[in-house]
Design an enzyme around this catalytic site. Structure first.
Site, PDB file in Angstrom:
ATOM      1  N   SER A   1       0.852  -1.186   0.000  1.00 39.74           N
ATOM      2  CA  SER A   1       0.000   0.000   0.000  1.00 39.74           C
ATOM      3  C   SER A   1       0.887   1.236   0.000  1.00 39.74           C
ATOM      4  O   SER A   1       2.081   1.150   0.289  1.00 39.74           O
ATOM      5  CB  SER A   1      -0.883   0.011   1.259  1.00 39.74           C
ATOM      6  OG  SER A   1      -1.732  -1.105   1.262  1.00 39.74           O
ATOM      7  N   CYS A   2       0.286   2.374  -0.289  1.00 36.61           N
ATOM      8  CA  CYS A   2       1.012   3.647  -0.323  1.00 36.61           C
ATOM      9  C   CYS A   2       1.777   3.848   0.991  1.00 36.61           C
ATOM     10  O   CYS A   2       1.214   3.618   2.052  1.00 36.61           O
ATOM     11  CB  CYS A   2       0.014   4.778  -0.518  1.00 36.61           C
ATOM     12  SG  CYS A   2       0.749   6.414  -0.444  1.00 36.61           S
ATOM     13  N   PRO A   3       3.052   4.226   0.966  1.00 33.41           N
ATOM     14  CA  PRO A   3       3.855   4.650  -0.176  1.00 33.41           C
ATOM     15  C   PRO A   3       4.717   3.542  -0.783  1.00 33.41           C
ATOM     16  O   PRO A   3       5.722   3.843  -1.424  1.00 33.41           O
ATOM     17  CB  PRO A   3       4.741   5.735   0.443  1.00 33.41           C
ATOM     18  CG  PRO A   3       5.009   5.209   1.819  1.00 33.41           C
ATOM     19  CD  PRO A   3       3.770   4.452   2.245  1.00 33.41           C
TER      20      PRO A   3
END
Lengths: 142, 83
Positions: free
Chosen positions: B21-23
Site C-alpha cells: 500500500s502507499c507509499p
C-alpha cells in the site's frame, strides 16, 4: 549538486495510528529525496523504548481506541508493516535521523541510548528541535 | 503515449508492487530508478489506487518522463522514462 530539501517532524504521539501515519508521510518524503529529522517527544519517547516499540499490547490508538483490534487486523490484511518496521526500512532507504528528547526519555525511565530501539540516533535537547524546525522546508507536528 | 503504444513499449525494468500500500509502490519506483540508466523505461505494477496520481507527480518533479498508465484487471501498469 543541489541540496536535498529538509523535513522536520516533531513526533509527540506514541499511538499506533499516528506513528503509522508518520511512517507513511516519511515514506513520501524519502521517495522525494528529502532529508528528515524526527524529534521524538513526550509520548513517542515511550513508544521508542525497546520493551514497548514492538509490543502492540502496550500501545493504543490516539483516536477511536475501541477499534484497535480491527485497526491492527486491517493493517495486517493490507500488508502494512508495524510502525517500527516501516521506520527501520525508511531509515535504511533514506536519510532519516531520530533524535530522542532527553526529558521525554527520563519521564519514561529511559535514560540511555541502549534503552531505546536501534533506529534512535541520539538523545538531545529542545534547542536542536527548534533550530532544525526553523531551517526545514517542511515542518510537521504529529 | 496511446494505450496501444504503452502495451507494446519495450520496458527496461519492471517492479511488482501490487502487494504493498502507499507509499510502497512509490518507494519501489524510487529504488528501481536508481538501478536503471537515463532513457530507460520503468514499469511499476500497483494495485493501490493512489499510486496513479502519486507516481506521475513524483516522476515529473524528479525530471523523469511519465509515459502513461494501462489499466489491467485489479491493478495497473505505470510507465516512466528515466530523465
Amino acid at each position: 549538486m543541489e541540496e536535498n530539501q529538509k523535513m522536520c517532524i516533531g513526533l509527540f504521539s506514541g499511538s499506533i495510528d499516528k506513528l503509522t501515519a508518520a511512517g507513511i508521510v516519511m515514506g513520501g518524503a524519502v521517495a522525494d529525496d528529502m532529508d528528515i529529522d524526527v524529534y521524538v517527544l513526550l509520548q513517542a519517547a515511550r513508544a521508542f523504548r525497546k520493551d514497548v516499540a514492538d509490543d502492540y499490547s502496550k500501545l493504543e490508538l490516539a483516536e477511536n481506541p475501541t477499534y484497535k483490534d480491527q485497526f491492527v487486523k486491517s493493517m495486517e490484511g493490507l500488508n502494512i508493516k508495524t510502525w517500527l518496521q516501516v521506520f527501520r526500512e525508511l531509515k535504511a532507504a533514506g536519510n532519516i535521523k531520530f533524535h530522542i528528547c532527553g526529558t521525554a526519555g527520563k519521564v519514561w525511565d529511559a535514560h540511555k541510548m541502549e534503552d531505546f530501539v536501534d533506529i534512535a540516533d541520539d538523545i538531545c535537547g529542545i534547542g536542536a528541535y527548534i533550530t532544525d524546525s526553523q531551517n526545514a522546508d517542511v515542518h510537521l507536528f504529529i | 503515449m496511446t494505450q496501444e503504444e504503452l502495451t507494446t513499449l519495450e520496458v527496461t525494468k519492471s517492479v511488482d508492487a501490487r502487494g504493498t500500500s502507499c507509499p510502497g509502490p512509490l518507494l519501489a519506483a524510487k529504488k528501481a530508478m536508481g538501478e536503471i540508466n537515463s532513457g530507460d523505461v520503468l514499469e511499476v505494477l500497483s494495485a493501490d489506487e493512489g499510486t496513479k496520481k502519486d507516481i506521475p507527480k513524483w516522476a515529473t518533479k524528479k525530471k523523469h518522463e511519465y509515459l502513461g498508465t494501462v489499466e489491467e484487471s485489479g491493478f495497473f501498469k505505470i510507465f516512466v522514462k528515466k530523465g
